[in-house]
Design a protein around this motif. Structure first.
Motif, PDB file in Angstrom:
ATOM      1  N   ALA A 191      45.488  39.251  34.192  1.00 45.95           N
ATOM      2  CA  ALA A 191      44.741  38.018  33.941  1.00 45.95           C
ATOM      3  C   ALA A 191      43.599  37.863  34.938  1.00 45.95           C
ATOM      4  O   ALA A 191      42.478  37.484  34.573  1.00 45.95           O
ATOM      5  CB  ALA A 191      45.677  36.816  34.025  1.00 45.95           C
ATOM      6  N   GLY A 192      43.860  38.165  36.204  1.00 48.16           N
ATOM      7  CA  GLY A 192      42.820  38.073  37.225  1.00 48.16           C
ATOM      8  C   GLY A 192      41.691  39.053  36.978  1.00 48.16           C
ATOM      9  O   GLY A 192      40.510  38.708  37.138  1.00 48.16           O
ATOM     10  N   GLU A 201      48.984  29.117  39.560  1.00 43.16           N
ATOM     11  CA  GLU A 201      50.202  29.913  39.699  1.00 43.16           C
ATOM     12  C   GLU A 201      49.926  31.401  39.761  1.00 43.16           C
ATOM     13  O   GLU A 201      50.777  32.196  40.153  1.00 43.16           O
ATOM     14  CB  GLU A 201      51.159  29.641  38.510  1.00 43.16           C
ATOM     15  CG  GLU A 201      50.642  30.089  37.148  1.00 43.16           C
ATOM     16  CD  GLU A 201      49.771  29.024  36.485  1.00 43.16           C
ATOM     17  OE1 GLU A 201      49.747  28.978  35.238  1.00 43.16           O
ATOM     18  OE2 GLU A 201      49.132  28.255  37.189  1.00 43.16           O
ATOM     19  N   PHE A 202      48.643  31.792  39.405  1.00 46.58           N
ATOM     20  CA  PHE A 202      48.286  33.198  39.445  1.00 46.58           C
ATOM     21  C   PHE A 202      47.232  33.510  40.504  1.00 46.58           C
ATOM     22  O   PHE A 202      46.855  34.650  40.692  1.00 46.58           O
ATOM     23  CB  PHE A 202      47.759  33.660  38.079  1.00 46.58           C
ATOM     24  CG  PHE A 202      48.769  33.568  36.986  1.00 46.58           C
ATOM     25  CD1 PHE A 202      49.839  34.422  36.943  1.00 46.58           C
ATOM     26  CD2 PHE A 202      48.671  32.602  35.996  1.00 46.58           C
ATOM     27  CE1 PHE A 202      50.791  34.336  35.950  1.00 46.58           C
ATOM     28  CE2 PHE A 202      49.595  32.514  34.985  1.00 46.58           C
ATOM     29  CZ  PHE A 202      50.678  33.374  34.955  1.00 46.58           C
ATOM     30  N   GLU A 243      50.780  43.995  35.876  1.00 44.95           N
ATOM     31  CA  GLU A 243      51.604  42.873  35.445  1.00 44.95           C
ATOM     32  C   GLU A 243      50.702  41.755  34.958  1.00 44.95           C
ATOM     33  O   GLU A 243      49.511  41.715  35.290  1.00 44.95           O
ATOM     34  CB  GLU A 243      52.495  42.400  36.587  1.00 44.95           C
ATOM     35  CG  GLU A 243      51.730  41.935  37.822  1.00 44.95           C
ATOM     36  CD  GLU A 243      52.651  41.647  38.987  1.00 44.95           C
ATOM     37  OE1 GLU A 243      52.820  40.454  39.300  1.00 44.95           O
ATOM     38  OE2 GLU A 243      53.195  42.608  39.560  1.00 44.95           O
ATOM     39  N   SER A 253      48.834  38.164  48.784  1.00 42.61           N
ATOM     40  CA  SER A 253      49.042  38.610  47.404  1.00 42.61           C
ATOM     41  C   SER A 253      48.350  39.946  47.151  1.00 42.61           C
ATOM     42  O   SER A 253      48.891  40.816  46.451  1.00 42.61           O
ATOM     43  CB  SER A 253      48.515  37.555  46.425  1.00 42.61           C
ATOM     44  OG  SER A 253      49.181  36.332  46.591  1.00 42.61           O
ATOM     45  N   PHE A 305      44.200  28.314  37.177  1.00 37.47           N
ATOM     46  CA  PHE A 305      45.387  29.176  37.092  1.00 37.47           C
ATOM     47  C   PHE A 305      46.056  29.268  38.457  1.00 37.47           C
ATOM     48  O   PHE A 305      46.221  30.355  39.009  1.00 37.47           O
ATOM     49  CB  PHE A 305      45.017  30.588  36.609  1.00 37.47           C
ATOM     50  CG  PHE A 305      44.121  30.597  35.411  1.00 37.47           C
ATOM     51  CD1 PHE A 305      44.625  30.325  34.136  1.00 37.47           C
ATOM     52  CD2 PHE A 305      42.760  30.869  35.534  1.00 37.47           C
ATOM     53  CE1 PHE A 305      43.791  30.327  33.025  1.00 37.47           C
ATOM     54  CE2 PHE A 305      41.932  30.866  34.435  1.00 37.47           C
ATOM     55  CZ  PHE A 305      42.443  30.606  33.180  1.00 37.47           C
ATOM     56  N   CYS A 336      43.884  34.738  49.605  1.00 39.27           N
ATOM     57  CA  CYS A 336      44.964  35.383  48.842  1.00 39.27           C
ATOM     58  C   CYS A 336      45.269  36.774  49.401  1.00 39.27           C
ATOM     59  O   CYS A 336      45.672  37.675  48.657  1.00 39.27           O
ATOM     60  CB  CYS A 336      44.607  35.468  47.361  1.00 39.27           C
ATOM     61  SG  CYS A 336      43.024  36.264  47.016  1.00 39.27           S
ATOM     62  N   ALA A 358      49.953  38.647  35.661  1.00 38.72           N
ATOM     63  CA  ALA A 358      49.138  37.885  36.610  1.00 38.72           C
ATOM     64  C   ALA A 358      47.935  38.698  37.084  1.00 38.72           C
ATOM     65  O   ALA A 358      46.815  38.185  37.162  1.00 38.72           O
ATOM     66  CB  ALA A 358      49.982  37.456  37.802  1.00 38.72           C
ATOM     67  N   VAL A 396      48.082  33.849  29.604  1.00 38.24           N
ATOM     68  CA  VAL A 396      48.385  32.591  30.295  1.00 38.24           C
ATOM     69  C   VAL A 396      47.730  31.442  29.539  1.00 38.24           C
ATOM     70  O   VAL A 396      46.755  31.636  28.815  1.00 38.24           O
ATOM     71  CB  VAL A 396      47.858  32.611  31.752  1.00 38.24           C
ATOM     72  CG1 VAL A 396      48.577  33.654  32.579  1.00 38.24           C
ATOM     73  CG2 VAL A 396      46.356  32.858  31.769  1.00 38.24           C
ATOM     74  N   ALA A 435      40.202  30.698  39.214  1.00 38.24           N
ATOM     75  CA  ALA A 435      41.638  30.986  39.266  1.00 38.24           C
ATOM     76  C   ALA A 435      42.387  29.913  40.036  1.00 38.24           C
ATOM     77  O   ALA A 435      43.473  29.481  39.625  1.00 38.24           O
ATOM     78  CB  ALA A 435      41.861  32.360  39.913  1.00 38.24           C
TER      79      ALA A 435
END
Length: 220
Positions: free
Chosen positions: A40-41, A218-219, A35, A157, A216, A154, A37, A95, A212
Protein backbone atom coordinates in the motif's frame (compact mmCIF):
# COMPACT_ATOMS: atom_id res chain seq x y z
CA UNK A 1 -0.90 28.38 -23.71
CA UNK A 2 2.39 26.53 -23.18
CA UNK A 3 0.50 23.24 -22.70
CA UNK A 4 -0.92 23.55 -26.22
CA UNK A 5 2.56 24.22 -27.57
CA UNK A 6 3.92 20.92 -26.14
CA UNK A 7 0.83 18.75 -25.66
CA UNK A 8 2.46 15.39 -26.36
CA UNK A 9 5.26 15.93 -23.85
CA UNK A 10 2.79 16.99 -21.16
CA UNK A 11 0.54 14.01 -21.91
CA UNK A 12 3.49 11.60 -21.72
CA UNK A 13 4.50 13.04 -18.34
CA UNK A 14 0.93 12.66 -17.10
CA UNK A 15 0.77 9.04 -18.28
CA UNK A 16 4.15 8.36 -16.72
CA UNK A 17 3.13 9.84 -13.38
CA UNK A 18 -0.32 8.28 -13.02
CA UNK A 19 -0.10 5.28 -15.33
CA UNK A 20 3.43 3.91 -15.63
CA UNK A 21 4.58 4.45 -12.05
CA UNK A 22 1.50 2.96 -10.30
CA UNK A 23 1.70 -0.03 -12.67
CA UNK A 24 5.37 -0.47 -11.78
CA UNK A 25 4.52 -0.28 -8.07
CA UNK A 26 1.94 -3.05 -8.39
CA UNK A 27 4.36 -5.20 -10.40
CA UNK A 28 7.26 -4.64 -7.97
CA UNK A 29 5.03 -5.25 -4.97
CA UNK A 30 4.01 -8.63 -6.38
CA UNK A 31 7.55 -9.44 -7.47
CA UNK A 32 8.88 -8.85 -3.93
CA UNK A 33 5.76 -10.37 -2.37
CA UNK A 34 5.30 -7.35 -0.12
CA UNK A 35 2.82 -7.59 2.71
CA UNK A 36 -0.33 -5.44 2.30
CA UNK A 37 0.93 -2.50 4.40
CA UNK A 38 4.20 -2.23 2.46
CA UNK A 39 2.49 -2.73 -0.90
CA UNK A 40 0.00 0.00 0.00
CA UNK A 41 2.83 2.40 0.84
CA UNK A 42 4.65 1.66 -2.42
CA UNK A 43 1.50 2.18 -4.46
CA UNK A 44 0.68 5.40 -2.59
CA UNK A 45 4.11 6.84 -3.40
CA UNK A 46 3.66 5.88 -7.05
CA UNK A 47 0.29 7.67 -7.21
CA UNK A 48 1.66 11.10 -6.27
CA UNK A 49 3.68 13.48 -8.41
CA UNK A 50 7.18 14.82 -7.95
CA UNK A 51 6.02 18.30 -6.94
CA UNK A 52 8.81 20.87 -6.59
CA UNK A 53 11.45 18.16 -6.03
CA UNK A 54 11.46 17.18 -9.72
CA UNK A 55 11.94 20.81 -10.76
CA UNK A 56 14.89 21.13 -8.40
CA UNK A 57 16.52 17.93 -9.70
CA UNK A 58 15.93 19.01 -13.31
CA UNK A 59 17.60 22.36 -12.55
CA UNK A 60 20.59 20.66 -10.93
CA UNK A 61 20.75 17.98 -13.65
CA UNK A 62 20.62 20.64 -16.40
CA UNK A 63 17.47 19.30 -17.95
CA UNK A 64 14.76 21.34 -19.64
CA UNK A 65 13.59 23.33 -16.61
CA UNK A 66 10.76 25.12 -18.43
CA UNK A 67 9.35 21.79 -19.61
CA UNK A 68 9.79 20.30 -16.12
CA UNK A 69 7.84 23.15 -14.55
CA UNK A 70 5.12 22.76 -17.17
CA UNK A 71 4.91 19.00 -16.57
CA UNK A 72 4.87 19.46 -12.80
CA UNK A 73 2.17 22.11 -13.03
CA UNK A 74 -0.09 19.78 -15.00
CA UNK A 75 0.58 16.70 -12.86
CA UNK A 76 0.06 18.82 -9.74
CA UNK A 77 -3.29 20.06 -10.98
CA UNK A 78 -4.08 16.51 -11.98
CA UNK A 79 -3.07 15.26 -8.53
CA UNK A 80 -6.19 16.82 -7.05
CA UNK A 81 -8.22 14.23 -8.95
CA UNK A 82 -5.75 11.52 -9.92
CA UNK A 83 -4.06 10.86 -6.56
CA UNK A 84 -7.32 10.17 -4.68
CA UNK A 85 -8.79 8.38 -7.72
CA UNK A 86 -5.78 6.10 -8.23
CA UNK A 87 -5.57 5.60 -4.49
CA UNK A 88 -9.21 4.54 -4.41
CA UNK A 89 -8.88 2.22 -7.39
CA UNK A 90 -5.56 0.63 -6.42
CA UNK A 91 -5.27 1.00 -2.65
CA UNK A 92 -8.99 0.45 -2.13
CA UNK A 93 -8.38 -3.21 -2.80
CA UNK A 94 -5.87 -3.33 0.05
CA UNK A 95 -6.96 -0.75 2.65
CA UNK A 96 -10.01 1.55 3.14
CA UNK A 97 -9.55 4.84 1.26
CA UNK A 98 -11.27 8.21 1.82
CA UNK A 99 -10.75 9.80 -1.60
CA UNK A 100 -12.32 13.13 -0.59
CA UNK A 101 -9.98 13.60 2.35
CA UNK A 102 -6.96 12.76 0.20
CA UNK A 103 -8.09 15.30 -2.42
CA UNK A 104 -8.36 18.01 0.25
CA UNK A 105 -4.88 17.20 1.59
CA UNK A 106 -3.51 17.34 -1.96
CA UNK A 107 -4.94 20.82 -2.49
CA UNK A 108 -3.55 22.07 0.83
CA UNK A 109 -0.06 20.58 0.57
CA UNK A 110 0.75 20.55 -3.15
CA UNK A 111 -1.30 23.15 -4.97
CA UNK A 112 -1.35 25.93 -2.35
CA UNK A 113 2.48 26.43 -2.19
CA UNK A 114 2.68 26.65 -5.98
CA UNK A 115 -0.06 29.28 -6.13
CA UNK A 116 1.65 31.25 -3.35
CA UNK A 117 4.98 31.10 -5.19
CA UNK A 118 3.43 32.19 -8.49
CA UNK A 119 1.65 35.08 -6.78
CA UNK A 120 4.85 36.19 -5.05
CA UNK A 121 6.72 36.09 -8.36
CA UNK A 122 3.98 38.14 -10.02
CA UNK A 123 3.85 40.85 -7.34
CA UNK A 124 7.52 40.97 -6.30
CA UNK A 125 9.60 39.97 -9.38
CA UNK A 126 12.69 41.94 -8.30
CA UNK A 127 12.85 40.20 -4.93
CA UNK A 128 12.42 36.84 -6.65
CA UNK A 129 15.34 37.61 -8.98
CA UNK A 130 17.59 38.30 -5.98
CA UNK A 131 16.52 35.09 -4.24
CA UNK A 132 16.71 32.89 -7.35
CA UNK A 133 20.51 32.28 -7.34
CA UNK A 134 20.25 30.83 -3.81
CA UNK A 135 17.11 28.78 -4.43
CA UNK A 136 18.82 25.51 -5.52
CA UNK A 137 20.85 25.10 -2.32
CA UNK A 138 17.89 26.21 -0.20
CA UNK A 139 15.72 23.71 -2.05
CA UNK A 140 18.20 20.90 -1.45
CA UNK A 141 18.41 21.69 2.27
CA UNK A 142 14.64 21.88 2.69
CA UNK A 143 14.11 18.69 0.69
CA UNK A 144 16.70 16.85 2.81
CA UNK A 145 15.03 18.08 6.00
CA UNK A 146 11.58 17.01 4.80
CA UNK A 147 12.75 13.59 3.67
CA UNK A 148 14.90 13.14 6.78
CA UNK A 149 11.99 14.02 9.04
CA UNK A 150 9.73 11.59 7.19
CA UNK A 151 12.28 8.78 7.42
CA UNK A 152 13.01 9.48 11.09
CA UNK A 153 9.30 9.30 11.86
CA UNK A 154 9.08 5.71 10.68
CA UNK A 155 12.71 4.57 11.00
CA UNK A 156 11.82 1.60 13.19
CA UNK A 157 9.28 0.32 10.67
CA UNK A 158 11.72 0.79 7.79
CA UNK A 159 14.46 -1.14 9.58
CA UNK A 160 12.12 -3.92 10.64
CA UNK A 161 10.84 -4.29 7.06
CA UNK A 162 14.37 -5.08 5.96
CA UNK A 163 16.05 -5.02 2.57
CA UNK A 164 12.89 -6.08 0.76
CA UNK A 165 11.23 -2.71 1.32
CA UNK A 166 14.34 -0.68 0.52
CA UNK A 167 15.05 -2.67 -2.64
CA UNK A 168 11.48 -2.38 -3.90
CA UNK A 169 11.40 1.40 -3.31
CA UNK A 170 14.78 1.88 -5.01
CA UNK A 171 13.71 -0.29 -7.95
CA UNK A 172 10.49 1.69 -8.38
CA UNK A 173 12.34 4.98 -8.84
CA UNK A 174 15.18 3.48 -10.87
CA UNK A 175 12.79 1.69 -13.24
CA UNK A 176 10.71 4.84 -13.61
CA UNK A 177 13.75 6.90 -14.55
CA UNK A 178 14.96 4.20 -16.95
CA UNK A 179 11.62 4.02 -18.75
CA UNK A 180 11.20 7.79 -18.78
CA UNK A 181 14.56 8.22 -20.49
CA UNK A 182 14.70 5.33 -22.95
CA UNK A 183 11.05 5.36 -24.04
CA UNK A 184 11.31 9.01 -25.04
CA UNK A 185 14.91 9.07 -26.31
CA UNK A 186 14.03 8.04 -29.91
CA UNK A 187 11.73 11.06 -30.20
CA UNK A 188 13.36 13.77 -28.08
CA UNK A 189 16.78 15.25 -27.40
CA UNK A 190 18.97 13.89 -24.62
CA UNK A 191 18.21 16.94 -22.48
CA UNK A 192 14.46 16.49 -22.77
CA UNK A 193 14.65 12.72 -22.23
CA UNK A 194 16.65 13.41 -19.08
CA UNK A 195 13.79 15.66 -17.99
CA UNK A 196 11.29 12.88 -18.65
CA UNK A 197 13.41 10.48 -16.59
CA UNK A 198 13.36 12.84 -13.62
CA UNK A 199 9.63 13.53 -13.95
CA UNK A 200 8.85 9.81 -14.09
CA UNK A 201 11.15 8.79 -11.26
CA UNK A 202 10.79 11.65 -8.79
CA UNK A 203 8.03 11.36 -6.21
CA UNK A 204 7.38 13.63 -3.25
CA UNK A 205 8.19 11.22 -0.42
CA UNK A 206 7.34 13.83 2.21
CA UNK A 207 3.89 14.28 0.67
CA UNK A 208 3.42 10.51 0.51
CA UNK A 209 4.39 10.21 4.17
CA UNK A 210 1.96 12.98 5.06
CA UNK A 211 -0.89 11.27 3.23
CA UNK A 212 -0.06 7.97 4.89
CA UNK A 213 0.08 9.61 8.32
CA UNK A 214 -3.22 11.45 7.88
CA UNK A 215 -5.28 8.86 6.07
CA UNK A 216 -3.61 5.50 6.72
CA UNK A 217 -2.19 5.89 10.26
CA UNK A 218 -2.25 2.16 10.91
CA UNK A 219 0.11 1.67 7.96
CA UNK A 220 2.30 4.80 8.27
Amino acid sequence: KRVFQRPVAVLLAFIGCYGVMPSLAILIGKMFQLEPALAAGLILVACINGAQASNLCTFIGQGDLALSVLMTTMTTIGAIVMTPLMGKLLLGQVVPVNAGAIALSTIQVVLAPILIGMSFNLKFPEIVKKILPFSPIIGVIITCLLVGTSVAGCATSILSAGLKLQASAALLHAAGGFLGYFLTRPFYSEKISRTFAIEFAMKSSAFGFLLASLHFPEFA
